[in-house]
Design an enzyme around this catalytic site. Structure first.
Site, PDB file in Angstrom:
ATOM      1  NE  ARG A  71      -2.991   0.712   3.318  1.00 31.67           N
ATOM      2  CZ  ARG A  71      -3.950   0.633   4.239  1.00 31.67           C
ATOM      3  NH1 ARG A  71      -5.176   0.351   3.899  1.00 31.67           N
ATOM      4  NH2 ARG A  71      -3.671   0.833   5.502  1.00 31.67           N
ATOM      5  CG  LEU A  99      -7.485   4.226  -1.527  1.00 26.12           C
ATOM      6  CD1 LEU A  99      -8.302   5.344  -2.169  1.00 26.12           C
ATOM      7  CD2 LEU A  99      -6.103   4.127  -2.165  1.00 26.12           C
ATOM      8  CG  HIS A 115     -20.807  -0.559  -2.201  1.00 32.35           C
ATOM      9  ND1 HIS A 115     -19.810  -1.497  -2.112  1.00 32.35           N
ATOM     10  CD2 HIS A 115     -21.884  -1.092  -1.590  1.00 32.35           C
ATOM     11  CE1 HIS A 115     -20.256  -2.549  -1.459  1.00 32.35           C
ATOM     12  NE2 HIS A 115     -21.519  -2.334  -1.127  1.00 32.35           N
TER      13      HIS A 115
HETATM   14  C1  GRF Z   1     -19.282  -2.027  -9.891  1.00 34.10           C
HETATM   15  O1  GRF Z   1     -20.431  -2.781  -9.630  1.00 34.10           O
HETATM   16  C2  GRF Z   1     -19.023  -1.083  -8.766  1.00 34.10           C
HETATM   17  O2  GRF Z   1     -20.170  -0.707  -8.058  1.00 34.10           O
HETATM   18  C3  GRF Z   1     -18.124  -1.888  -7.838  1.00 34.10           C
HETATM   19  O3  GRF Z   1     -17.335  -2.649  -8.692  1.00 34.10           O
HETATM   20  C4  GRF Z   1     -18.019  -2.868  -9.918  1.00 34.10           C
HETATM   21  C5  GRF Z   1     -17.063  -2.418 -10.984  1.00 34.10           C
HETATM   22  O4  GRF Z   1     -17.491  -2.798 -12.267  1.00 34.10           O
HETATM   23  N1  GRF Z   1     -17.384  -1.012  -6.956  1.00 34.10           N
HETATM   24  P1  GRF Z   1     -16.737  -2.236 -13.542  1.00 34.10           P
HETATM   25  O5  GRF Z   1     -15.275  -2.603 -13.424  1.00 34.10           O
HETATM   26  O6  GRF Z   1     -16.927  -0.762 -13.556  1.00 34.10           O
HETATM   27  O7  GRF Z   1     -17.379  -2.897 -14.718  1.00 34.10           O
END
Ligand code: GRF
Length: 294
Positions: A71, A99, A115
């Site tokens: 990290r 992070l 998310h």
């Molecule tokens: C998405 O569902 C987002 O919410 C999560 O990870 C996934 C990423 O998908 N944090 P992508 O790589 O943008 O297709």
């Protein structure tokens, strides 16, 4: 204004992604060069194999792999690059690393994540499976400011989708992803326009915000920002208590409509026409700035 935005110039944005990058793709196509609000100018990945890097290259955007060697090393290089490229806003999009508090603190208010659940419910991994196992009838996605917890920071915008009988985690993932591709750019527009920021942690209204459930806070943040932009800051505490008169009503209507993703509220749109003209024009202008941004 208790935030970094609006800047008064196009923002320079970086996206950090670890995988396939469909959200990155949505952000790249929403924030092209020449967009007066902002442009994605840098894509960073901790994974040199990430398809996200290829997508960035296809769009002619600088793509940098910083292979994970711990990290401290990663963040040191990432922070230096963000500074060198004069980045204003960092967007995590499927970035699979946590992070450190130092990084998050340095970028607080200018660091967003998406998310795939209706936070604060279902933070963490394997969301769709857990949502189905719990028998939920609805799920969605959340764009939020990143704080030191995992998926805990102040919410910018949420979108919802129904869960249908027979859904599998894969079907649900796809449905939520489609939603995310409009949700994330819209949330970024709200942030860049100064209509979303972490609620004030001190001052007269801090305890008001704290008393609200996390999902209701962004609405009040937007009301706050709108009344301030309209030169009506003295009305803010009154409006919060439902005593802000027509300006307060206009701000709440606009704040609701600004958060619409994939649904509409024809009843509220109709109600905008019942506002006094002076208020109505401000509401319409606020809506058109977000809804018709390129
Ligand atoms: C998405 O569902 C987002 O919410 C999560 O990870 C996934 C990423 O998908 N944090 P992508 O790589 O943008 O297709």
């Amino acid at each position: 204004m208790p935030g970094f935005f609006p800047l008064g110039r196009p923002a320079r944005m970086a996206v950090m992604a670890s995988g396939r990058g469909t959200n990155l793709e949505a952000l790249l196509s929403a924030f092209l060069p020449g967009n007066p609000l902002g442009e994605v100018v840098l894509v960073l990945s901790d994974n040199p194999e990430a398809y996200a890097l290829k997508r960035a290259e296809r769009w002619g955007v600088e793509a940098v792999a910083l292979p994970w060697r711990g990290r401290r090393a990663f963040e040191g290089e990432a922070l230096a690059l963000l500074e060198a490229r004069r980045i204003d806003l960092v967007l995590l999009a499927g970035f699979m690393r946590l992070l450190s508090p130092g990084f998050v603190e340095a970028w607080y208010g200018r660091l967003l994540n998406i998310h795939p659940s209706l936070l604060p419910d279902y933070p963490g991994l394997h969301v769709h499976r857990r949502v189905l196992e719990a028998g939920e009838k609805e799920t969605g996605s959340t764009v939020h400011f990143v704080d030191q917890g995992m998926d805990t920071g102040p919410i910018v915008l949420q979108g919802r989708v129904p869960i249908l009988p027979g859904d599998t985690p894969e079907i649900l993932e796809r449905r939520v992803l489609f939603l995310e591709h409009r949700l994330y750019p819209k949330a970024v527009r709200l942030v860049l326009l100064g209509l979303a920021f972490p609620p004030p942690g001190e001052g007269e209204l801090a305890s008001w915000f704290l008393s609200l459930p996390p999902r209701e806070r962004p609405l009040y943040v937007r009301v706050y920002a709108l009344l301030q932009a309209w030169g009506k800051e003295t009305l803010i505490p009154l409006a919060f208590q439902g005593r802000g008169g027509e300006w307060g009503r206009g701000a709440f209507l606009a704040a609701h409509l600004l958060a619409v993703v994939d649904t509409d509220h024809p009843a509220l749109r109709q109600e905008v026409f019942t506002l006094p003209e002076e208020v109505r024009l401000r509401v319409e202008k606020a809506l058109s700035r977000v809804e018709s941004s390129p």
